[in-house]
Design a protein around this motif. Structure first.
Motif, PDB file in Angstrom:
ATOM      1  N   GLY A 289      50.733  29.866  40.659  1.00 56.70           N
ATOM      2  CA  GLY A 289      51.561  30.998  40.265  1.00 56.70           C
ATOM      3  C   GLY A 289      50.866  31.934  39.305  1.00 56.70           C
ATOM      4  N   ILE A 290      49.612  31.676  38.970  1.00 59.62           N
ATOM      5  CA  ILE A 290      48.838  32.520  38.062  1.00 59.62           C
ATOM      6  C   ILE A 290      48.279  33.710  38.838  1.00 59.62           C
ATOM      7  N   ALA A 291      48.313  34.894  38.213  1.00 62.27           N
ATOM      8  CA  ALA A 291      47.801  36.099  38.857  1.00 62.27           C
ATOM      9  C   ALA A 291      46.312  36.245  38.588  1.00 62.27           C
ATOM     10  N   LEU A 292      45.626  36.974  39.492  1.00 59.61           N
ATOM     11  CA  LEU A 292      44.196  37.236  39.354  1.00 59.61           C
ATOM     12  C   LEU A 292      43.969  38.732  39.252  1.00 59.61           C
ATOM     13  N   ALA A 293      43.089  39.140  38.354  1.00 62.70           N
ATOM     14  CA  ALA A 293      42.761  40.549  38.165  1.00 62.70           C
ATOM     15  C   ALA A 293      41.255  40.714  38.210  1.00 62.70           C
ATOM     16  N   ILE A 294      40.805  41.881  38.737  1.00 62.56           N
ATOM     17  CA  ILE A 294      39.393  42.240  38.728  1.00 62.56           C
ATOM     18  C   ILE A 294      39.164  43.177  37.559  1.00 62.56           C
ATOM     19  N   ASP A 295      38.350  42.726  36.595  1.00 64.94           N
ATOM     20  CA  ASP A 295      38.069  43.517  35.401  1.00 64.94           C
ATOM     21  C   ASP A 295      36.908  44.475  35.667  1.00 64.94           C
ATOM     22  N   ASP A 296      36.930  45.636  35.010  1.00 66.00           N
ATOM     23  CA  ASP A 296      35.852  46.635  35.098  1.00 66.00           C
ATOM     24  C   ASP A 296      35.579  47.018  36.546  1.00 66.00           C
ATOM     25  N   PHE A 297      36.641  47.245  37.335  1.00 64.76           N
ATOM     26  CA  PHE A 297      36.453  47.528  38.755  1.00 64.76           C
ATOM     27  C   PHE A 297      35.678  48.832  38.928  1.00 64.76           C
ATOM     28  N   GLY A 298      34.719  48.804  39.864  1.00 62.36           N
ATOM     29  CA  GLY A 298      33.930  49.984  40.164  1.00 62.36           C
ATOM     30  C   GLY A 298      32.544  49.958  39.565  1.00 62.36           C
ATOM     31  N   THR A 299      32.273  49.005  38.645  1.00 62.33           N
ATOM     32  CA  THR A 299      30.960  48.966  37.997  1.00 62.33           C
ATOM     33  C   THR A 299      29.998  48.027  38.707  1.00 62.33           C
ATOM     34  N   GLY A 300      30.484  47.217  39.611  1.00 58.79           N
ATOM     35  CA  GLY A 300      29.622  46.253  40.284  1.00 58.79           C
ATOM     36  C   GLY A 300      29.517  46.539  41.765  1.00 58.79           C
ATOM     37  N   TYR A 301      29.353  45.457  42.555  1.00 59.01           N
ATOM     38  CA  TYR A 301      29.230  45.572  44.004  1.00 59.01           C
ATOM     39  C   TYR A 301      30.582  45.239  44.621  1.00 59.01           C
ATOM     40  N   SER A 302      31.452  46.253  44.675  1.00 61.51           N
ATOM     41  CA  SER A 302      32.823  46.007  45.118  1.00 61.51           C
ATOM     42  C   SER A 302      32.846  45.614  46.586  1.00 61.51           C
ATOM     43  N   SER A 303      33.757  44.710  46.924  1.00 61.92           N
ATOM     44  CA  SER A 303      33.918  44.268  48.304  1.00 61.92           C
ATOM     45  C   SER A 303      35.403  44.186  48.617  1.00 61.92           C
ATOM     46  N   LEU A 304      35.870  45.044  49.543  1.00 62.66           N
ATOM     47  CA  LEU A 304      37.289  45.028  49.917  1.00 62.66           C
ATOM     48  C   LEU A 304      37.643  43.711  50.590  1.00 62.66           C
ATOM     49  N   ALA A 305      36.660  43.115  51.297  1.00 68.34           N
ATOM     50  CA  ALA A 305      36.946  41.839  51.962  1.00 68.34           C
ATOM     51  C   ALA A 305      37.307  40.766  50.949  1.00 68.34           C
ATOM     52  N   TYR A 306      36.615  40.726  49.827  1.00 71.03           N
ATOM     53  CA  TYR A 306      36.920  39.735  48.807  1.00 71.03           C
ATOM     54  C   TYR A 306      38.272  40.005  48.158  1.00 71.03           C
ATOM     55  N   LEU A 307      38.609  41.274  47.966  1.00 68.18           N
ATOM     56  CA  LEU A 307      39.910  41.591  47.371  1.00 68.18           C
ATOM     57  C   LEU A 307      41.036  41.062  48.248  1.00 68.18           C
ATOM     58  N   LYS A 308      40.867  41.199  49.542  1.00 63.47           N
ATOM     59  CA  LYS A 308      41.894  40.729  50.470  1.00 63.47           C
ATOM     60  C   LYS A 308      41.880  39.206  50.582  1.00 63.47           C
ATOM     61  N   GLU A 309      40.657  38.611  50.666  1.00 66.67           N
ATOM     62  CA  GLU A 309      40.541  37.166  50.895  1.00 66.67           C
ATOM     63  C   GLU A 309      41.118  36.365  49.743  1.00 66.67           C
ATOM     64  N   PHE A 310      40.869  36.805  48.506  1.00 61.80           N
ATOM     65  CA  PHE A 310      41.312  36.050  47.349  1.00 61.80           C
ATOM     66  C   PHE A 310      42.668  36.500  46.826  1.00 61.80           C
ATOM     67  N   ALA A 311      43.328  37.383  47.520  1.00 66.46           N
ATOM     68  CA  ALA A 311      44.674  37.820  47.148  1.00 66.46           C
ATOM     69  C   ALA A 311      44.728  38.262  45.690  1.00 66.46           C
ATOM     70  N   ILE A 312      43.835  39.198  45.327  1.00 70.31           N
ATOM     71  CA  ILE A 312      43.821  39.744  43.978  1.00 70.31           C
ATOM     72  C   ILE A 312      45.108  40.520  43.731  1.00 70.31           C
ATOM     73  N   ASP A 313      45.655  40.407  42.516  1.00 66.38           N
ATOM     74  CA  ASP A 313      46.910  41.084  42.178  1.00 66.38           C
ATOM     75  C   ASP A 313      46.690  42.430  41.505  1.00 66.38           C
ATOM     76  N   ILE A 314      45.663  42.527  40.662  1.00 73.03           N
ATOM     77  CA  ILE A 314      45.510  43.713  39.817  1.00 73.03           C
ATOM     78  C   ILE A 314      44.058  44.165  39.836  1.00 73.03           C
ATOM     79  N   LEU A 315      43.848  45.514  39.919  1.00 73.04           N
ATOM     80  CA  LEU A 315      42.551  46.118  39.690  1.00 73.04           C
ATOM     81  C   LEU A 315      42.602  46.850  38.357  1.00 73.04           C
ATOM     82  N   LYS A 316      41.585  46.598  37.516  1.00 72.63           N
ATOM     83  CA  LYS A 316      41.498  47.291  36.230  1.00 72.63           C
ATOM     84  C   LYS A 316      40.377  48.320  36.321  1.00 72.63           C
TER      85      LYS A 316
END
Length: 821
Positions: free
Chosen positions: A695-722
């Motif tokens: 039940g814990i949420a997952l967030a991607i910190d500092d989004f846009g500064t690294g090697y972003s991958s939409l596939a990973y965002l979908k696969e790991f069911a990320i809740d929040i982009l920062k």
């Protein structure tokens, strides 16, 4: 000593085979659990704790096998070997020689000890006297003196010194006033010499230095009598040197298992936890123990203890009836043996041929193992172990001719980008090609690969700096030549090179490598694809980093770390609905230390795991405490480091923290960086999915500064982009940042994710983000990170400022529970 005749020996052989065969069959039961018998000359629990990590390492390296440690004293270990109750044996050198002769055990590898930060494969004995005893200057001076030793079977603490005295013409039990044994540990001998119980004492090499280093023994109190110096061996010694402890197998142990264990031991890295817990450097191919056999035979110690000879005439005069009966039995046995002789001869001939073939395969295998122990498996270049040997040899030769030795520490620039974007297979192919280039086209005494994308070149034929500069430029040009790998025909990489000189910069190999490493980092800071010579200032910087590391370790123990909290504001309602937990270090001497000073160092040293655990527990506890104080329910975000994500106990820890604090899992968000998610995707996929299951949420910190991958965002069911503050800082004036922020927000909403903007400092930035449909924000416009008490007052005094925002086009794709309440 007389030897029995051929027929009695044949009789004894037949009886022994008939007794041993059932035991061997009984021991070959194919069990998956194997026991390593270890000599416990200290406490059994302490011995088990020291060696169990090595057994655990073997369990991970050998398929379908589990290893356990059984710590035993001398008699119990000998009994366990005799009855086959253990499968492998780890014991001291003298004891091994006895078991080899009496029980037929076979050594697989030899221990490489670690002393004063360097690997050693030998040890010896040290004879010590009081430094003030000017009358004792040689072994011959010990005549008529009192001597203390450890015990009769101690190789370093008695037998080696016994042999050295006899070689010097001194017979201990005839020429000395007395010889007494103190028993273990060796320190009793030192104490006896210091208190005047004896004039001299014998201990194993390293005991004196250990006491001096720990401060338990004042300097200039004891000295080594008749000291010897051996190249590559750090301790002064009074005797010759002997090989370290062997790791051995019993006869019933399966050959394939013994081979797998041998390969695993020889492959154990020096920095592996098993080596650190065991207090050693690693393992080498089996060394020769002939010198130990010679010593024990010379001294008449087991298995070479003398037996009383009984002559045939004396026995005939005492018991003629027994002797006549025995001779009749021998004649009968001779007849039976003659009938069996031809068949036995054929069988023995076949066994001899098979043994020769097996010995040939074993020699070839040992040669392969010796090569593998000293070479990098990917490039075939020497590895760190062989580099150390070559470097020591080069420095010794340079000292004799008053020359210099240069270390060129090479690190490829941005090689990680190749692995991340093109794959590790392409990266490995590139390293193989580069290794071949360096081996065949760069002139150096040694070129080694010490790990990853790091190479070392040892140059001992350059006379001045200008020549070294030319060689360094040649090396950079060689690396910069295009590579044809992975479908690319013109792939290029650069390198940064650090150069350190012997004896100008350092006289120890380890220190020289450290200085070259520091110079390499200076080359990277200078813009990469260049080289730098070592400067003393680099050591000062390294020392400063070491001081900060030590202070940080102390801070963890003394509870000097604090958790600050920065509010997260709901965009539409203007209410503070969440907080981000951030660590701060309040040093009693330097005050509040900024995170950018100690967090990178904590990442490098592994301290980030302990820091992350502290922040997680404290943040969850504090939020529940605020609930008790009547504050509005707040959601808390905690950063998760890459080391924490990879830790095997993360899921258990999260359950424990939630249970102990009482915080509902739905109010906890774990923040990961893009690089952590992508680099560890394969290894942490299951862990992150289980975290989501809590039940814990997952967030991607500092989004846009690294090697972003939409596939990973979908696969790991990320809740929040920062959205990182670098894209917020120039809003709304900077057109590129504005378009990028709008793109991130729209993309996130289309994927069913919430968006939180970091670093909001102006109303204009907030208004722009609200207009684009951003869900929440944090930054100095609301508040800096605050201590817990200040944050509570801010929440109580906060006046919400509602702000209209654009409704996301696809907001209904997925329900959001964190930022859109």
């Amino acid at each position: 000593m007389r030897h029995p005749s051929t027929l009695p020996r044949l009789l004894i052989l037949l009886i022994s085979l008939s007794v041993a065969a059932p035991a061997m069959a009984a021991n070959s039961d194919g069990a998956s659990v194997y026991t390593i018998g270890v000599l416990a000359f200290r406490d059994a629990e302490e011995t088990t704790a020291q060696w169990q990590p090595t057994a655990d390492y073997l369990s991970t390296q050998v398929d379908a096998a589990e290893f356990r440690i059984q710590a035993l004293n001398y008699p119990d270990l000998e009994q366990a070997v005799a009855t086959g109750d253990v499968d492998f044996v780890l014991t001291n050198t003298g004891h091994y020689v006895r078991l080899e002769a009496q029980q037929g055990i076979t050594r697989l590898a030899t221990l490489i000890a670690e002393e004063q930060g360097q690997p050693i494969r030998q040890f010896g004995g040290t004879i010590l006297v009081l430094d003030e005893r000017n009358d004792l200057q040689s072994l011959d001076d010990l005549r008529g003196q009192r001597l203390l030793a450890v015990e009769e079977d101690s190789l370093g603490g008695w037998l080696a010194g016994y042999g050295a005295l006899r070689d010097a013409g001194v017979e201990p039990f005839e020429d000395l006033a007395s010889v007494h044994y103190t028993g273990m540990p060796h320190y009793r001998v030192l104490e006896g010499v210091l208190t005047g119980e004896a004039d001299a004492g014998m201990v194993r090499t390293g005991v004196l230095e250990e006491r001096l280093q720990s401060g338990e023994l004042p300097a200039d109190t004891l000295r080594v009598l008749a000291p010897r110096k051996t190249a590559g061996f750090p301790f002064a010694h009074s005797t010759r040197l002997y090989p370290e402890w062997p790791f051995s197998r019993l006869g019933h142990t399966p050959d394939q298992l013994a081979e797998a264990v041998t390969i695993a031991l020889l492959s154990l890295p020096a920095d592996h936890p098993a080596a650190r817990e065991g207090g050693y450097h690693g393992w080498s191919a089996p060394l020769s123990y002939a010198a130990v056999h010679e010593l024990l035979e010379e001294l008449g110690r087991p298995p070479y203890d003398r037996t009383v000879a009984i002559t045939l005439r004396a026995y005939w005069e005492a018991r003629p009836d027994v002797l006549l009966g025995f001779m009749a039995g021998l004649l009968l046995l001779s007849g039976l043996a003659a009938l069996y002789y031809r068949r036995l001869t054929r069988r023995l001939s076949l066994e001899v041929e098979q043994r020769r073939a097996a010995e040939g395969r074993l020699r070839a295998h040992e040669a392969r193992l010796a090569y593998q122990a000293g070479h990098d498996p990917l490039t075939g270049l020497p590895n760190r172990t062989l580099l150390q040997e070559h470097l020591d040899e080069a420095m010794q030769q340079a000292s004799q001719r008053e020359g210099l030795v240069a270390i060129l520490f090479v690190d490829l620039d941005r090689f990680k980008n190749i692995n991340d974007s093109l794959g590790h297979r392409v990266g490995d192919d590139l390293l193989q090609i580069l290794g071949e280039r360096l081996k065949t086209r760069f002139k150096a005494r040694t070129v080694a690969r010490i790990g990853g994308d790091e190479f070392i070149a040892v140059i001992d034929d350059a006379a001045e700096h200008q020549e070294l500069e030319a060689r360094a430029r040649q090396l950079l040009e060689l690396i910069a030549e295009p590579f044809a790998v992975g479908g690319w025909t013109n792939l290029q990489v650069g390198a940064s090179i650090g150069i350190a000189l012997f004896p100008e910069d350092a006289t120890e190999a380890g220190e020289l490598l450290t200085q070259a490493d520091a110079a390499m980092y200076e080359a990277k800071d200078a813009g990469r694809n260049t080289f730098r010579f070592y400067r003393t200032a680099l050591t000062d910087a390294a020392n400063q980093r070491l001081e900060i590391e030590n202070r940080l370790r102390h801070a963890l123990v003394q509870n000097e770390l604090e958790v600050f909290y920065q509010p997260q504001v709901h965009m539409t309602s203007g209410k503070i609905t969440g907080i981000e937990a951030l660590v701060r270090w309040r040093d009693p001497e330097r005050g509040l230390i900024a995170p950018d000073v100690f967090i990178p160092l904590a990442e490098e040293t592994g301290l980030i795991t302990a820091i992350g655990d502290f922040v997680l527990r404290e943040a969850c506890r504090q939020v529940v405490e605020w609930d008790r104080q009547g504050l509005p329910p707040l959601e808390v975000s905690v950063n998760l480091s890459a080391r924490q994500v990879a830790a095997p106990g993360l899921l258990h820890q999260l359950r424990q923290v939630l249970h102990e604090s009482g915080l509902p899992a739905q109010r906890l968000t774990l923040e990961l960086t893009e690089s952590t998610l992508m680099e560890q995707a394969d290894t942490t996929r299951g862990t992150l999915q289980q975290i989501k299951g809590l039940g814990i949420a997952l967030a991607i910190d500092d989004f846009g500064t690294g090697y972003s991958s939409l596939a990973y965002l979908k696969e790991f069911a990320i809740d929040i982009l920062k959205i990182d503050q670098t894209f917020v800082r120039d809003l709304p004036e900077d057109r590129n940042d504005a378009e990028l922020a709008m793109t991130i927000i729209d993309m996130a909403h289309n994927l069913g994710l919430d968006v939180l903007a970091e670093g909001v400092e102006t109303q204009a930035q907030r208004a722009f983000l609200a207009a684009q449909g951003c869900d929440a924000w944090q930054g100095y416009l609301c508040s800096r990170p605050l201590p817990a008490a200040s944050l509570a007052r801010l929440v109580n005094d906060h006046e919400p400022e509602p702000f209209a925002r654009r409704t996301p086009v696809k907001a209904a794709m997925a329900p959001r529970r964190h930022l859109r309440s």
